[in-house]
Design a protein around this motif. Structure first.
Motif, PDB file in Angstrom:
ATOM      1  N   ASN A   1      -5.094   8.998  -9.558  1.00 40.12           N
ATOM      2  CA  ASN A   1      -5.820   9.113  -8.304  1.00 40.12           C
ATOM      3  C   ASN A   1      -6.351   7.744  -7.895  1.00 40.12           C
ATOM      4  O   ASN A   1      -6.986   7.056  -8.698  1.00 40.12           O
ATOM      5  CB  ASN A   1      -6.978  10.095  -8.551  1.00 40.12           C
ATOM      6  CG  ASN A   1      -7.766  10.360  -7.292  1.00 40.12           C
ATOM      7  OD1 ASN A   1      -7.830   9.523  -6.403  1.00 40.12           O
ATOM      8  ND2 ASN A   1      -8.367  11.525  -7.245  1.00 40.12           N
ATOM      9  N   ILE A   2      -6.130   7.376  -6.637  1.00 47.92           N
ATOM     10  CA  ILE A   2      -6.533   6.032  -6.203  1.00 47.92           C
ATOM     11  C   ILE A   2      -8.046   5.814  -6.361  1.00 47.92           C
ATOM     12  O   ILE A   2      -8.501   4.694  -6.600  1.00 47.92           O
ATOM     13  CB  ILE A   2      -6.058   5.752  -4.747  1.00 47.92           C
ATOM     14  CG1 ILE A   2      -6.200   4.255  -4.419  1.00 47.92           C
ATOM     15  CG2 ILE A   2      -6.813   6.604  -3.730  1.00 47.92           C
ATOM     16  CD1 ILE A   2      -5.418   3.774  -3.233  1.00 47.92           C
ATOM     17  N   GLY A   3      -8.807   6.898  -6.252  1.00 50.34           N
ATOM     18  CA  GLY A   3     -10.276   6.781  -6.362  1.00 50.34           C
ATOM     19  C   GLY A   3     -10.739   6.543  -7.796  1.00 50.34           C
ATOM     20  O   GLY A   3     -11.920   6.235  -8.031  1.00 50.34           O
ATOM     21  N   GLU A   4      -9.831   6.673  -8.747  1.00 51.05           N
ATOM     22  CA  GLU A   4     -10.250   6.547 -10.147  1.00 51.05           C
ATOM     23  C   GLU A   4      -9.600   5.381 -10.878  1.00 51.05           C
ATOM     24  O   GLU A   4     -10.086   4.962 -11.923  1.00 51.05           O
ATOM     25  CB  GLU A   4      -9.904   7.844 -10.891  1.00 51.05           C
ATOM     26  CG  GLU A   4     -10.766   9.023 -10.455  1.00 51.05           C
ATOM     27  CD  GLU A   4     -10.163  10.355 -10.882  1.00 51.05           C
ATOM     28  OE1 GLU A   4      -9.199  10.371 -11.670  1.00 51.05           O
ATOM     29  OE2 GLU A   4     -10.667  11.381 -10.391  1.00 51.05           O
ATOM     30  N   VAL A   5      -8.506   4.870 -10.333  1.00 49.96           N
ATOM     31  CA  VAL A   5      -7.759   3.863 -11.112  1.00 49.96           C
ATOM     32  C   VAL A   5      -8.495   2.534 -11.212  1.00 49.96           C
ATOM     33  O   VAL A   5      -9.229   2.141 -10.310  1.00 49.96           O
ATOM     34  CB  VAL A   5      -6.335   3.589 -10.541  1.00 49.96           C
ATOM     35  CG1 VAL A   5      -5.418   4.742 -10.787  1.00 49.96           C
ATOM     36  CG2 VAL A   5      -6.390   3.208  -9.071  1.00 49.96           C
TER      37      VAL A   5
ATOM     38  N   SER B   1      -9.521   0.613   1.742  1.00 46.84           N
ATOM     39  CA  SER B   1      -9.632   1.555   2.864  1.00 46.84           C
ATOM     40  C   SER B   1      -8.841   2.835   2.577  1.00 46.84           C
ATOM     41  O   SER B   1      -9.073   3.870   3.199  1.00 46.84           O
ATOM     42  CB  SER B   1      -9.182   0.909   4.173  1.00 46.84           C
ATOM     43  OG  SER B   1      -7.781   0.816   4.187  1.00 46.84           O
ATOM     44  N   LEU B   2      -7.938   2.790   1.594  1.00 49.14           N
ATOM     45  CA  LEU B   2      -7.197   4.009   1.220  1.00 49.14           C
ATOM     46  C   LEU B   2      -7.893   4.777   0.096  1.00 49.14           C
ATOM     47  O   LEU B   2      -7.404   5.800  -0.354  1.00 49.14           O
ATOM     48  CB  LEU B   2      -5.777   3.632   0.761  1.00 49.14           C
ATOM     49  CG  LEU B   2      -4.826   3.159   1.862  1.00 49.14           C
ATOM     50  CD1 LEU B   2      -3.565   2.543   1.257  1.00 49.14           C
ATOM     51  CD2 LEU B   2      -4.438   4.308   2.785  1.00 49.14           C
ATOM     52  N   GLY B   3      -9.012   4.260  -0.404  1.00 53.01           N
ATOM     53  CA  GLY B   3      -9.780   5.034  -1.394  1.00 53.01           C
ATOM     54  C   GLY B   3     -10.027   4.322  -2.709  1.00 53.01           C
ATOM     55  O   GLY B   3     -10.768   4.839  -3.562  1.00 53.01           O
ATOM     56  N   LEU B   4      -9.453   3.143  -2.919  1.00 53.09           N
ATOM     57  CA  LEU B   4      -9.707   2.410  -4.163  1.00 53.09           C
ATOM     58  C   LEU B   4     -11.179   1.996  -4.200  1.00 53.09           C
ATOM     59  O   LEU B   4     -11.733   1.577  -3.182  1.00 53.09           O
ATOM     60  CB  LEU B   4      -8.807   1.154  -4.189  1.00 53.09           C
ATOM     61  CG  LEU B   4      -9.003   0.192  -5.355  1.00 53.09           C
ATOM     62  CD1 LEU B   4      -8.465   0.774  -6.651  1.00 53.09           C
ATOM     63  CD2 LEU B   4      -8.287  -1.150  -5.070  1.00 53.09           C
ATOM     64  N   LYS B   5     -11.787   2.111  -5.385  1.00 53.34           N
ATOM     65  CA  LYS B   5     -13.213   1.738  -5.500  1.00 53.34           C
ATOM     66  C   LYS B   5     -13.308   0.230  -5.769  1.00 53.34           C
ATOM     67  O   LYS B   5     -12.695  -0.279  -6.714  1.00 53.34           O
ATOM     68  CB  LYS B   5     -13.861   2.496  -6.658  1.00 53.34           C
ATOM     69  CG  LYS B   5     -13.856   3.998  -6.472  1.00 53.34           C
ATOM     70  CD  LYS B   5     -15.255   4.473  -6.081  1.00 53.34           C
ATOM     71  CE  LYS B   5     -15.252   5.902  -5.599  1.00 53.34           C
ATOM     72  NZ  LYS B   5     -14.701   6.874  -6.512  1.00 53.34           N
TER      73      LYS B   5
ATOM     74  N   ALA C   1       0.850  -1.212   0.000  1.00 48.52           N
ATOM     75  CA  ALA C   1       0.000   0.000   0.000  1.00 48.52           C
ATOM     76  C   ALA C   1       0.876   1.249   0.000  1.00 48.52           C
ATOM     77  O   ALA C   1       0.570   2.234  -0.691  1.00 48.52           O
ATOM     78  CB  ALA C   1      -0.926  -0.006   1.206  1.00 48.52           C
ATOM     79  N   ALA C   2       1.964   1.215   0.773  1.00 47.72           N
ATOM     80  CA  ALA C   2       2.882   2.362   0.774  1.00 47.72           C
ATOM     81  C   ALA C   2       3.447   2.563  -0.635  1.00 47.72           C
ATOM     82  O   ALA C   2       3.506   3.692  -1.151  1.00 47.72           O
ATOM     83  CB  ALA C   2       4.017   2.120   1.768  1.00 47.72           C
ATOM     84  N   ALA C   3       3.828   1.459  -1.266  1.00 51.24           N
ATOM     85  CA  ALA C   3       4.383   1.544  -2.626  1.00 51.24           C
ATOM     86  C   ALA C   3       3.310   2.036  -3.601  1.00 51.24           C
ATOM     87  O   ALA C   3       3.604   2.805  -4.523  1.00 51.24           O
ATOM     88  CB  ALA C   3       4.908   0.175  -3.062  1.00 51.24           C
ATOM     89  N   LEU C   4       2.073   1.624  -3.376  1.00 47.37           N
ATOM     90  CA  LEU C   4       0.988   2.038  -4.281  1.00 47.37           C
ATOM     91  C   LEU C   4       0.740   3.558  -4.196  1.00 47.37           C
ATOM     92  O   LEU C   4       0.651   4.238  -5.221  1.00 47.37           O
ATOM     93  CB  LEU C   4      -0.299   1.269  -3.937  1.00 47.37           C
ATOM     94  CG  LEU C   4      -1.504   1.591  -4.815  1.00 47.37           C
ATOM     95  CD1 LEU C   4      -1.263   1.162  -6.264  1.00 47.37           C
ATOM     96  CD2 LEU C   4      -2.774   0.915  -4.277  1.00 47.37           C
ATOM     97  N   ILE C   5       0.681   4.056  -2.970  1.00 47.92           N
ATOM     98  CA  ILE C   5       0.461   5.501  -2.789  1.00 47.92           C
ATOM     99  C   ILE C   5       1.516   6.283  -3.569  1.00 47.92           C
ATOM    100  O   ILE C   5       1.220   7.214  -4.319  1.00 47.92           O
ATOM    101  CB  ILE C   5       0.545   5.879  -1.282  1.00 47.92           C
ATOM    102  CG1 ILE C   5      -0.647   5.298  -0.530  1.00 47.92           C
ATOM    103  CG2 ILE C   5       0.632   7.383  -1.094  1.00 47.92           C
ATOM    104  CD1 ILE C   5      -0.554   5.488   0.986  1.00 47.92           C
TER     105      ILE C   5
END
Ligand SMILES: NC(=O)C1=CN([C@@H]2O[C@H](COP(=O)(O)OP(=O)(O)OC[C@H]3O[C@@H](n4cnc5c(N)ncnc54)[C@H](OP(=O)(O)O)[C@@H]3O)[C@@H](O)[C@H]2O)C=CC1
Ligand SMILES: CC(=O)C(=O)O
Ligand SMILES: [Mg+2]
Length: 762
Positions: free
Chosen positions: A191-195, A215-219, A178-182
């Protein structure tokens, strides 16, 4: 930036068995932490004294953290049902992995581990066993338990127990990735909310990772998850509850179709399942985490050849951006144990994610850059996750986790001063304890040709094998070719590296070149041409002449010969560094705490004050080359008194040093125990050492230096590296007689670093 090893699988497999079999067998042992030599000690440690803390704990259970090792003891528990990528190999066969995890807990976070392998596959019975042994431990790390049982087991145990508990294959992987993803999303400008994300694999790691990303915003609706049967969609039947959560409302069935137009690919499945065509079908700046071990879903080089814009991480250490749970579990448990947290909650996990992600964006300290021997490490495509040897991990991640535990109300203990806590963590780890690993890592990034003398000896051959297979150096063997080959055969060491035999026909040309050089160097020192011709057939001359001619980059000699007899030809052939009158030697002593350095241990028997000045200066340069700030104590058996002749000599050297090198941190004469102790140093406020203990000790004469390090070596209380020759223009070191394999590898590593430093200076 990456380095390759030259591992021969057969050799490597044998080395792995030998490593584990060496006495004491296995990888961890129990060491008493209290004095136990006298009768009184034993009566305190056991009966009758032990009854007192027993009753204290009986009356006040929380005092178990005061009177036992519980607070720093983690159980690494497995039933062996999903061991690495090896599958269900059983509890006993999983023990090396669990011991290995114990080793990592200890070296990265000073946490003690009991590895517990439980022969029980029934989840409820397994839970009962873990519950039964839980009072022993301050924390529990569940490991290599197969999905879906792992989900149930972890959930139940979390409900039942009130100590930090985590299934590392799920959450360790989730936190690091998750750290690497951010960070990779930031680099890609997405944007995590759109990918749109494809997760290949639907096991313990994949499910936990995807849940954390959500939980970090991925849909959730932007995720397509695949298992071994393809995309988990509405047509699939007989799915586990965890897979049901990821049923996608789509007719897409194959990975190939799933990745088309996706932004992120997360691989937690198996090697080489992603093709270049699939990668080409992703959007611009695609993020690919191919995390299967040991072979990623798509090889790093192939991915970069396929598209330049790929932002890539793998689980491997030999490529940039290694996503490995070792970046997390030692520090997460450290923080959780230090506040006696009742569990590891979402807040603590997220704190770890952000601490790791943020660390990659901070300027990287010189010590870490030196460890990887790169020009710079700067946040970007090739560096978006911290390196495992970054010693800021313990301070940043552990304190973030501890803080989150306190703030979310599950800590039993609080920390008032986090700066002080971070300092305690650094002291606990001995600040520089990773020095050897850092040195090897630097060497591997740009290995050099190192020639090893006395290559007929087992220890030398074994060291050559390690240097070659680990990619630390390109070793060559100097000696009698026929005998070396026989010895390799005898010891089963199969190595395809150059063997240089000075009397061999194939060295005729070299002998001629070397003879001319040697004669030129020595003709006014009593050597005639005939003698030079004879000498170049001797390895003691041939090695230094190879080095002088640039036919090798470094030389390690002297395994089975007297030091001075090997040193003489070296000094006749290799020039001294500019401004150096007399060379000297230094030993590096690596104990559990910080490294310390002794000089001069091998060359100048009775140095004058001026010699001591030069030794101190050479020591300063050498210690700096290990990315350590030298704090030099000029030793004597008095403190700032200058009464005896020896002390007067040392005091004179100190005054010259202060005059000549005002910026050097050096003082004395001082006794070693005073120089190593902050409290004692505070008695001498005028000293340039201040109250920070010295790390470099210049002895008043050779006997005291040599005997001091030999006692340490003999007691085996510390690892000793050296003698490191100082003051020569080229890297050459003379081994102590009968050095161990590790000692040879370490000194060769020092020679590689020296060669790199000189190359960089050119
Ligand atoms: N880099 C790191 O830090 C870590 C890496 N890993 C790696 O992740 C992988 C999985 O580990 P873990 O979750 O613990 O193991 P599990 O056994 O729990 O899960 C494996 C998953 O992979 C799926 N799978 C197998 N083959 C394929 C395929 N060809 N295509 C798609 N999916 C497939 C399985 O499908 P099915 O459900 O149908 O059986 C299962 O869902 C391993 O390779 C491991 O090395 C794991 C932890 C940390
Ligand atoms: C890394 C790890 O924990 C595993 O492969 O199981
Ligand atoms: Mg594991």
């Amino acid at each position: 930036m990456s380095s390759k090893t030259h591992r021969d699988e057969k050799n490597f497999n044998q080395a792995a068995l030998d490593y584990h079999k060496a006495e004491p067998k296995g990888k961890i042992e129990v060491i008493p932490s209290k004095p136990h030599s006298s009768q009184r000690d034993l009566s305190l440690a056991y009966s009758p004294g032990v009854a007192v803390p027993c009753m204290e704990i009986h009356d006040k259970p929380e005092t178990v953290y005061d009177y036992t090792g519980k607070g720093n003891l983690v159980a690494v528990i497995s039933n062996g049902t999903a061991v690495l990528g090896l599958g269900d190999i059983g509890a006993e066969a999983s023990k090396p992995v669990m011991e290995g995890k114990g080793l990592l807990f200890k070296i990265f976070a000073d946490i003690n581990v009991f590895d517990i392998e439980i022969d029980e596959k029934d989840p409820d019975k397994f839970i009962q066993i873990v519950k039964g042994i839980a009072p022993t431990f301050g924390g529990i790390n569940l490991e290599d338990i197969k999905a879906p049982e792992a989900f149930y087991i972890e959930q139940k145990l979390k409900e039942e127990l009130d100590i930090p508990l985590m299934h590392d294959d799920q959450h360790g992987t989730a936190i690091i990735s998750a750290a690497a993803l951010i960070n990779s999303l930031q680099i890609a400008g997405k944007n995590i909310g759109e990918v749109k994300m494809v997760v290949n694999g639907a096991g313990a790691a994949a499910i936990a990772c995807t849940n954390l990303y959500i939980s970090l915003g991925l849909k959730r609706e932007n995720v397509l998850m695949c298992d071994s049967k393809g995309v988990i969609n509405h047509k699939r039947e007989n799915l586990t509850p965890e897979k049901i959560d990821f049923i996608a409302n789509t007719d897409i069935e194959t990975l190939e179709d799933a990745v088309k137009g996706s932004d992120v690919f997360i691989g937690l499945s198996k090697g080489n399942v992603m093709t270049p065509e699939m990668l080409s079908s992703m959007t611009e700046n695609p993020i690919v985490f191919a995390l299967a071990n040991p072979d990623p879903e798509i090889a790093y080089d192939l991915a970069l050849e396929t598209r330049k814009d790929v932002i890539m991480a793998t689980g491997r250490s030999d490529y940039p951006n290694q996503v490995n749970n070792v970046l997390g579990f030692p520090y997460i448990f450290r923080g959780a144990l230090d506040v006696q947290a009742k569990g590891i909650n979402e807040e603590m996990k997220l704190a770890a994610v952000h601490a790791i992600a943020d660390l990659a964006k901070e300027p990287v300290p010189e010590a870490v850059i030196l460890a990887y021997n790169v020009q710079n490490l700067q946040f970007g495509r090739e560096y978006f996750i911290p390196k495992p040897f970054d010693n800021r991990l313990i301070t940043k991640v552990s304190s973030a986790v501890a803080k989150a535990a306190i703030e979310s109300g599950i800590a039993r203990k609080t920390i008032e001063d986090f700066e002080e806590y971070e300092n305690q963590l650094l002291d606990r780890m001995g600040r520089d304890e990773k020095l050897v690993r850092m040195m090897q890592s630097r060497a591997k990034s740009n290995p050099k040709r190192i020639t090893l003398g006395n290559a007929e000896e087992y220890n030398v051959l074994k060291a050559a094998q390690i240097l070659y297979e680990e990619g630390i150096a390109f070793p060559s063997l100097l000696g009698d070719k026929k005998y070396i080959k026989e010895q390799m055969e005898r010891f089963g060491i199969n190595l395809d590296i150059p063997i240089i035999d000075p009397s061999d026909d194939d060295q005729k040309e070299n002998r001629k070149r070397y003879r001319e050089t040697l004669w030129k160097l020595r003709q006014r020192k009593g050597m005639n041409e005939y003698k030079a011709k004879r000498y170049v057939r001797q390895r003691d001359y041939f090695g230094p002449l190879m080095l002088r001619h640039g036919d090798t980059d470094g030389l390690i000699v002297g395994f089975s010969k007297n030091y001075t007899s090997v040193l003489r030809p070296v000094l006749e052939v290799i020039e001294k560094d500019k401004g150096v009158d007399k060379i000297a030697a230094m030993m590096m002593i690596l104990s559990e705490k910080k490294p310390i350095f002794f000089a001069d241990t091998s060359i100048n028997q009775n140095p004058t004050a001026e010699d001591l000045v030069n030794i101190a200066k050479m020591a300063e340069i050498t210690v700096k080359s290990f990315a350590i700030e030298p704090r030099i104590a000029m030793l004597g058996f008095e403190n700032f008194a200058a009464i005896s002749d020896t002390s007067k000599k040392v005091a004179k050297a100190v005054s010259i040093l202060h005059e000549k090198y005002p910026k050097m941190i050096v003082d004395g004469e001082i006794q070693p125990d005073f120089a190593m102790n902050a409290d004692h140093l505070s008695d001498y406020p005028f000293s340039k050492l201040g109250t920070t203990p010295a790390n470099t000790f210049v002895f008043p004469n050779l006997e005291s230096a040599n005997l001091s390090y030999k006692i340490i070596r003999g007691m085996k209380v510390a690892q000793v590296i050296g003698p490191i020759l100082m003051g020569l223009k080229q890297p050459v070191h003379v081994l102590q007689m009968r050095s161990s394999v590790d000692e040879i590898v370490n000194l060769a590593t020092v020679a590689v670093l020296d060669a790199q430093r000189r190359e960089n200076k050119k």
